[in-house]
Every structure is written in structure tokens, then in C-alpha cells.
Design an enzyme around this catalytic site. Structure first.
Site, short mmCIF file in Angstrom:
data_model
loop_
_atom_site.label_atom_id
_atom_site.label_comp_id
_atom_site.label_asym_id
_atom_site.label_seq_id
_atom_site.Cartn_x
_atom_site.Cartn_y
_atom_site.Cartn_z
CG HIS A 18 -3.23 -0.58 -6.92
ND1 HIS A 18 -3.66 0.07 -5.77
CD2 HIS A 18 -3.31 -1.90 -6.62
CE1 HIS A 18 -3.98 -0.81 -4.85
NE2 HIS A 18 -3.78 -2.03 -5.34
CD GLU A 78 -2.72 3.35 -5.51
OE1 GLU A 78 -3.74 2.74 -5.85
OE2 GLU A 78 -1.80 2.82 -4.88
NE ARG A 119 -4.38 -1.02 0.28
CZ ARG A 119 -4.65 -2.01 -0.58
NH1 ARG A 119 -3.77 -2.33 -1.50
NH2 ARG A 119 -5.80 -2.65 -0.52
C1 8YV Z 1 -6.85 -4.45 -6.17
C2 8YV Z 1 -5.74 -4.58 -3.85
O1 8YV Z 1 -6.08 -3.70 -7.05
O2 8YV Z 1 -6.19 -6.72 -3.04
C3 8YV Z 1 -5.95 -5.55 -2.77
O3 8YV Z 1 -5.87 -5.15 -1.60
O4 8YV Z 1 -5.37 -3.48 -3.63
C4 8YV Z 1 -5.92 -5.04 -5.24
O5 8YV Z 1 -5.95 -6.39 -5.42
C5 8YV Z 1 -8.05 -3.67 -5.88
O6 8YV Z 1 -8.75 -3.99 -4.75
C6 8YV Z 1 -8.95 -3.78 -7.11
O7 8YV Z 1 -9.62 -2.65 -7.28
#
Ligand code: 8YV
Length: 313
Positions: A279, A261, A232
Site C-alpha cells: 500500500h 492489510e 482499495r
Molecule cells: C495512504 C490512501 O496510503 O490516499 C489514500 O486513500 O490509502 C493512501 O494515500 C494512506 O492514507 C496513508 O496512511
């Protein structure tokens, strides 16, 4: 019987939207011109929120939904969901662990190799015609180096499995030593960075890890060290990262996640030594389909009164 009403915070791929619409009445928050007015109308009947990792569900939203029963997150990271508020309200929360582990670990290795071996620079070098004039400057080997895993959960372990094949040494840091870890354990990020050539962050986001990777960590990583982040943006003090790159405190960085982001700090983009991704670690068709199915399976289990597949709260 009428379908349960769901509030979606952001879009899912079409292959998820269609089956969701078959089973639920969907309200699309991201399409509303006036979100406040939209919520005013739909809030009283919402029984589930379907969100994404980076969008989460804040306390103010949870508080506006009096009949909310469950928040289903498309993503493993639930740091953007107010879990305490959900718990206090008796709202269940689910995420999508496991199904994305291997792809995220792949991206950690891809960014590691791309940064050390200067893959984007090599691509640009060939395309620009520069190769015809001179060979590209040499890059850095991965083999023989030490990878420090900041976070030794499912994704950290998957990176460790891959790293073995590259002939590197693994060291790690987590809240406690792990019985199944082969490498040395370091109790904090600075000590880990000091022992590492490549520091890979796979730790969860949230209050406990905010700015965990800071100026002291970059000093410890050192001038030939590389920082990779598939966790993150919030775990990094981005000003300190930019300063470390500018002053040569570290050699480079491979980043899939950022503080703001998708409007990331443009200062990160001036460095040749930085490789960036939008991301995208879980961003494959295969994994995203599995994530969408897990969201739908959790919602279906909830509304059928069955145990949730991957509960967080
Ligand atoms: C995804 C993420 O990009 O799993 C997570 O925590 O940040 C990612 O897998 C996101 O949730 C998809 O929009």
C-alpha cells in the site's frame, strides 16, 4: 489559551508530528496499551481526530467523542470513516486529494509494467545466477494494448495521461461518461473488462464498490488479461481473484491494496504472475510531506474559523 486537543489514530511521519505538537495537544491512540481506558480519560476534550486513509474513524469512535468537531484524514480515500455518522453529528471531514494523484498514477503504471514485463522476476533471475545458464522467458508488451480504467476520477485521468505515452488505447468506466475522456465509455465493470487487456482500478472504496471486481469481471478480462489495483482491497472479491489466478482465468495481477492489510491473504503470494506492493502508491517523501501539510492546513483553517481547504463533509 490552551491548545485544542487532538486524537491521533495512527502515527504520521516525524516531520508532521513535530508541527502538530506545536499547535495541538496530541493524544496517541495507537500507543495506548488499553485503548478503552485511554479513550475514557481523553475523550471528553477531543475536538479533532487525525487519522489515515486505511485507519479511518468508525461510528463507535465518533460517538465516544462528545466535543468532536473535525476528522482530518491523511489520504484521499475516506471509505473507512463513517461519513453518515460524522454528518449526523455535525462533524466536518477533510481528506488529501490532488497532492497524491500523480504518485498513485505512477504506481499504477509501475505495477502494469512490472507485471507485464516481469520486472521482479527478472531481478530475481539475475540475482540467483540463473541468467548464466539460460535467458529468461519472454514477457508481454504494453504498447498496442487496451487499458481499461475502472474509475475515471482524478487518479484515473492521471493514469490516462501517462498511458498515452505508452501507445495504448484507453477505455473507461465510471458512474457516467466524462466529457473530457478520449476513449470509449463502458457502463459496467464486466463490459469494461471484456474490452480491456489491462484493467486498472482507480475507483473509490466503500459500500457502493464492494466486490465490484469479481469472478464475472475476471472471466470477461480473460486469460491474457492483467488486473492492477491501486484503489482499495475492498473493491475486489479476493477469493475470486485467487481462483482466477489459480485457474488461469486471467494472466496476472499487480496489487498495492488488499482486504486485510498488512496481514494479507498468503495465497496471493504463491503466484509468479502477481506483483505486490505494501500500500505504497502515495508513499514518496514528496507526496507524504504534501499530504501532512494539507492535513495540518485543514486543521488550522478549522480552528481559525476559515473555510476548509479540502472538505468531504
Ligand atoms: C495512504 C490512501 O496510503 O490516499 C489514500 O486513500 O490509502 C493512501 O494515500 C494512506 O492514507 C496513508 O496512511
Amino acid at each position: 489559551m490552551s491548545k485544542p486537543e487532538i486524537l491521533m489514530i495512527g502515527a504520521y511521519p516525524e516531520w508532521d508530528m513535530r508541527p502538530l505538537a506545536d499547535d495541538y495537544e496530541i493524544h496517541r491512540l495507537w500507543e495506548a496499551a488499553d485503548r478503552n481506558a485511554f479513550l475514557e480519560t481523553v475523550a471528553p476534550n477531543i475536538r479533532a481526530v487525525a487519522t489515515r486513509g486505511e485507519l479511518g474513524a468508525q461510528a463507535a469512535l465518533i460517538d465516544r467523542l462528545p466535543r468532536l468537531e473535525i476528522i482530518a484524514c491523511y489520504g484521499v480515500g475516506v471509505d473507512a470513516i463513517d461519513l453518515a455518522r460524522a454528518k449526523a453529528r455535525g462533524v466536518r471531514v477533510t481528506n488529501t486529494p490532488d497532492v497524491l494523484t500523480e504518485d498513485v498514477a505512477d504506481m499504477a503504471m509501475a505495477l502494469t509494467l512490472a507485471t507485464l514485463r516481469k520486472v521482479p522476476q527478472g531481478d530475481a533471475y539475475v540475482r540467483s545466477g540463473a541468467w548464466a545458464k539460460a535467458n529468461m522467458p519472454l514477457a508481454t508488451s504494453l504498447g498496442g494494448k487496451t487499458i481499461g480504467l475502472l474509475g475515471f476520477g482524478r487518479i484515473g485521468r492521471a493514469v490516462a495521461r501517462r498511458a498515452k505515452g505508452f501507445g495504448v488505447r484507453i477505455v473507461y468506466c465510471d458512474v457516467a461518461p466524462a466529457a473530457d475522456a478520449e476513449g470509449a465509455y463502458y457502463p459496467d465493470a464486466v463490459a469494461l473488462a471484456r474490452a480491456s487487456d489491462v484493467l486498472i482500478a482507480t475507483v473509490s472504496g466503500g459500500e457502493a464498490t464492494r466486490n465490484l471486481v469479481n469472478a464475472k469481471v475476471f472471466e470477461a478480462l480473460g486469460p491474457s488479461g492483467v488486473f492492477i489495483n491501486v484503489a482499495r482491497g475492498s473493491i475486489v472479491d479476493e477469493d475470486a481473484l485467487i481462483e482466477a489466478l489459480r485457474r488461469g482465468v486471467i494472466a496476472g495481477a499487480g496489487l498495492d491494496v488488499f482486504w486485510n492489510e498488512p496481514n494479507i491473504d498468503p495465497r496471493l503470494l504463491v503466484f509468479e504472475s502477481v506483483v505486490v506492493q505494501p500500500h505504497q502508491s502515495s508513499g514518496t517523501v514528496e507526496t507524504r510531506k504534501a499530504m501532512g501539510k494539507l492535513v495540518r492546513d485543514n486543521l488550522a483553517a478549522h480552528f481559525a474559523g476559515r473555510p476548509l481547504l479540502t472538505p468531504v463533509v
